[in-house]
Scaffold this active site. Structure first.
Site, PDB file in Angstrom:
ATOM      1  N   CYS A 165       1.128  -1.722   0.329  1.00 58.31           N
ATOM      2  CA  CYS A 165      -0.154  -0.336   0.499  1.00 58.31           C
ATOM      3  C   CYS A 165       1.042   1.220  -0.241  1.00 58.31           C
ATOM      4  O   CYS A 165       0.082   1.905  -0.015  1.00 58.31           O
ATOM      5  CB  CYS A 165      -1.500  -0.324   1.280  1.00 58.31           C
ATOM      6  SG  CYS A 165      -1.852  -1.105   1.246  1.00 58.31           S
ATOM      7  N   HIS A 305      -2.643   7.205   7.006  1.00 64.41           N
ATOM      8  CA  HIS A 305      -2.760   6.140   6.057  1.00 64.41           C
ATOM      9  C   HIS A 305      -4.231   5.212   6.248  1.00 64.41           C
ATOM     10  O   HIS A 305      -5.208   5.710   5.522  1.00 64.41           O
ATOM     11  CB  HIS A 305      -1.537   5.121   6.395  1.00 64.41           C
ATOM     12  CG  HIS A 305      -1.783   3.795   6.141  1.00 64.41           C
ATOM     13  ND1 HIS A 305      -1.921   3.912   4.654  1.00 64.41           N
ATOM     14  CD2 HIS A 305      -1.390   3.027   6.042  1.00 64.41           C
ATOM     15  CE1 HIS A 305      -1.881   2.134   3.859  1.00 64.41           C
ATOM     16  NE2 HIS A 305      -2.356   1.453   5.284  1.00 64.41           N
ATOM     17  N   GLU A 316      -1.608   4.641  14.360  1.00 59.08           N
ATOM     18  CA  GLU A 316      -0.876   5.790  13.431  1.00 59.08           C
ATOM     19  C   GLU A 316      -1.082   6.889  14.715  1.00 59.08           C
ATOM     20  O   GLU A 316      -0.449   7.910  14.456  1.00 59.08           O
ATOM     21  CB  GLU A 316      -1.314   5.939  11.693  1.00 59.08           C
ATOM     22  CG  GLU A 316      -0.757   7.095  11.075  1.00 59.08           C
ATOM     23  CD  GLU A 316      -1.714   7.302   9.751  1.00 59.08           C
ATOM     24  OE1 GLU A 316      -1.189   7.891   9.041  1.00 59.08           O
ATOM     25  OE2 GLU A 316      -2.650   6.554   9.500  1.00 59.08           O
ATOM     26  N   LYS A 337      -9.767   7.377   2.766  1.00 55.76           N
ATOM     27  CA  LYS A 337     -10.223   6.458   2.503  1.00 55.76           C
ATOM     28  C   LYS A 337     -12.101   6.340   2.914  1.00 55.76           C
ATOM     29  O   LYS A 337     -12.130   5.118   2.499  1.00 55.76           O
ATOM     30  CB  LYS A 337      -8.892   5.163   2.986  1.00 55.76           C
ATOM     31  CG  LYS A 337      -7.836   5.061   2.512  1.00 55.76           C
ATOM     32  CD  LYS A 337      -7.033   4.014   3.148  1.00 55.76           C
ATOM     33  CE  LYS A 337      -5.643   4.217   2.465  1.00 55.76           C
ATOM     34  NZ  LYS A 337      -4.548   5.497   3.087  1.00 55.76           N
ATOM     35  N   HIS A 342      -9.749   1.870  -0.210  1.00 53.39           N
ATOM     36  CA  HIS A 342      -8.674   1.120  -0.128  1.00 53.39           C
ATOM     37  C   HIS A 342      -8.030   1.405  -1.317  1.00 53.39           C
ATOM     38  O   HIS A 342      -8.010  -0.222  -1.704  1.00 53.39           O
ATOM     39  CB  HIS A 342      -7.471   0.609   1.728  1.00 53.39           C
ATOM     40  CG  HIS A 342      -6.825   0.515   1.561  1.00 53.39           C
ATOM     41  ND1 HIS A 342      -6.227   1.076   0.420  1.00 53.39           N
ATOM     42  CD2 HIS A 342      -5.919  -0.145   1.978  1.00 53.39           C
ATOM     43  CE1 HIS A 342      -4.738   0.904   0.644  1.00 53.39           C
ATOM     44  NE2 HIS A 342      -4.342   0.107   2.198  1.00 53.39           N
ATOM     45  N   PHE A 403       2.048  -3.764   3.928  1.00 49.30           N
ATOM     46  CA  PHE A 403       1.770  -4.839   4.826  1.00 49.30           C
ATOM     47  C   PHE A 403       3.224  -4.812   4.249  1.00 49.30           C
ATOM     48  O   PHE A 403       4.111  -5.310   2.977  1.00 49.30           O
ATOM     49  CB  PHE A 403       1.202  -6.316   3.545  1.00 49.30           C
ATOM     50  CG  PHE A 403      -0.385  -5.797   3.769  1.00 49.30           C
ATOM     51  CD1 PHE A 403      -0.947  -5.259   4.968  1.00 49.30           C
ATOM     52  CD2 PHE A 403      -0.993  -7.140   3.298  1.00 49.30           C
ATOM     53  CE1 PHE A 403      -2.261  -5.578   5.435  1.00 49.30           C
ATOM     54  CE2 PHE A 403      -2.549  -7.121   3.584  1.00 49.30           C
ATOM     55  CZ  PHE A 403      -2.735  -6.794   4.997  1.00 49.30           C
TER      56      PHE A 403
END
Length: 416
Positions: A165, A305, A316, A337, A342, A403
């Site tokens: 991502c 994010h 975060e 998002k 996403h 990831f």
């Protein structure tokens, strides 16, 4: 070696809430949700039966059918967004030195639908290996920058970045540094993804990463909300034209913003989960500030994010408090998002574009779908919940985490 300044001179977007920059921005400021039942395949038996697909998009409006059939959807999306960005940049392709223009493109997965369909077709056959001759060239992640360079004749640095991502943020940072160090004058950067497929949805469901709020898809992506239950898969592309400042000035280019710096780090913790204290997120933001030569108090807004996952949003938020201290409470934070879903490898590109447009228009888009505060997230932080807020944004940060523990952060600022 002199470090050259880099600016953004063109933008293109193809998103679940708008098929060009103008539509995308209108969707953002009006808090439009892109989530709806899946149409790409029959998802009746899937745990998650909705996603943020593109709306009213026909690839044949942009290229002929023969050309489109040679490309996976992720490459088609890249071509469409890039065409808008090239036009927006007003580059004179007849006069510009194409040896000094490169393409760096991000994709977390690449041609997943092509791979899936070819394997399913083989499995349904008698064992005779009948594969489409374009199978491999459609599937590989680096084909998108390759196709862009072929269409426009750009002969500069050309490759793909893959960091899940964080992929398109990595592409922006790589493009920034290639121009800074004098290897190119202009770089096409960004990312695309098309994983709303049988394999994509099935795989993420198996990981228990996706929201399963099938009864109410439009509110399923709810970053920082107590009842968030996973991310919503999205698709599309975003393109930024990065250009050396003096080069842009010399041709009288429109300049959106300066790319002030980029930061990278790794969580070194887990293949899918973030470090619980956000150590990698802290480090990447600190690295980005250092690279840009800016202080935490210089930053006005952060496009987080913010995926709407139980662990990620907490980590975060903690990291931002640690890096920014008391100034964290003066920031406009948001997660676009909540609207786009996403976009995986394309997330960093469309979110950097959202940050640039927030600076241009003096409006921070909202984080929609907030209903209940999470007692593990500091409620004094301003997440720009549910409604856009006016703000003179001079410096904006965009965070992306992937990831594997890949973290990338981009800092953008209004041109001095």
């Amino acid at each position: 070696m002199e470090i050259r300044r880099v600016v953004v001179t063109g933008l293109g977007a193809l998103t679940p809430i708008g098929n060009n920059i103008e539509q995308y921005w209108n969707g953002l400021v009006n808090g439009v949700s892109g989530a709806a039942p899946i149409t790409h395949f029959d998802a009746t038996k899937f745990k998650t039966r909705f996603a943020c697909e593109l709306k009213n998009f026909e690839v044949t409006d942009f290229m002929n059918r023969k050309e489109a059939r040679k490309m996976d959807r992720f490459t088609q999306y890249a071509m469409v967004a890039t065409d808008e960005a090239i036009n927006d940049s007003q580059l004179d392709l007849e006069k510009i030195n194409k040896d000094r223009i490169g393409v760096i493109w991000g994709a977390g997965i690449g041609g997943l639908e092509t791979f899936q369909n070819e394997v399913l077709n083989f499995s349904a056959g008698d064992g005779t290996p009948r594969f489409n001759p374009f199978f491999i060239p459609k599937m590989i992640a680096d084909i998108a920058p390759g196709q862009i360079s072929i269409k426009y004749g750009f002969r500069g640095p050309n490759f793909a970045t893959v960091s899940a991502c964080a992929s398109s943020s990595n592409s922006i940072i790589d493009a920034l540094n290639y121009i800074r160090l004098g290897y190119a004058d202009i770089m096409v950067s960004g990312g695309s993804e098309a994983t709303v497929t049988i394999a994509g949805m099935g795989g993420f469901n198996a990981l228990q990463a996706l929201s399963t709020r099938n009864d109410d898809p439009t509110t399923a992506s709810r970053p920082f909300d107590k009842d968030r239950d996973g991310f919503v898969s999205g698709e599309g592309a975003g393109t930024l034209i990065l250009e050396e400042y003096e080069h842009a000035k010399a041709r009288g280019a429109k300049i959106y913003a300066e790319v002030a710096g980029g930061g990278l780090s790794a969580d070194a913790y887990h293949i899918t989960a973030p470090h619980p204290e956000g150590l990698g997120a802290k480090l990447v933001m600190k690295n980005c500030l250092k690279d840009a030569g800016l202080k935490p108090e210089d930053v006005d807004a952060i496009n987080m994010h913010g995926t709407s996952t139980p662990l990620g949003d907490i980590a975060e938020s903690k990291a931002i408090l640690d890096v920014f201290g008391e100034h964290a409470y003066k920031l406009n934070l948001n997660s676009t998002k909540s609207m786009t879903g996403h976009l995986l490898g394309a997330a960093g590109a469309i979110e950097a574009i959202a940050s640039i447009l927030a600076m241009k228009y003096g409006i921070v888009p909202p984080t929609i779908n907030h209903f209940t505060d999470d007692d593990q997230i500091d409620s004094k932080l301003n997440f720009t919940f549910n409604k856009a807020q006016k703000r003179n944004v001079k410096v904006a940060m965009s965070n992306t985490f992937g990831f594997g523990g890949h973290n990338a952060c981009v800092l953008l600022k209004k041109l001095d």
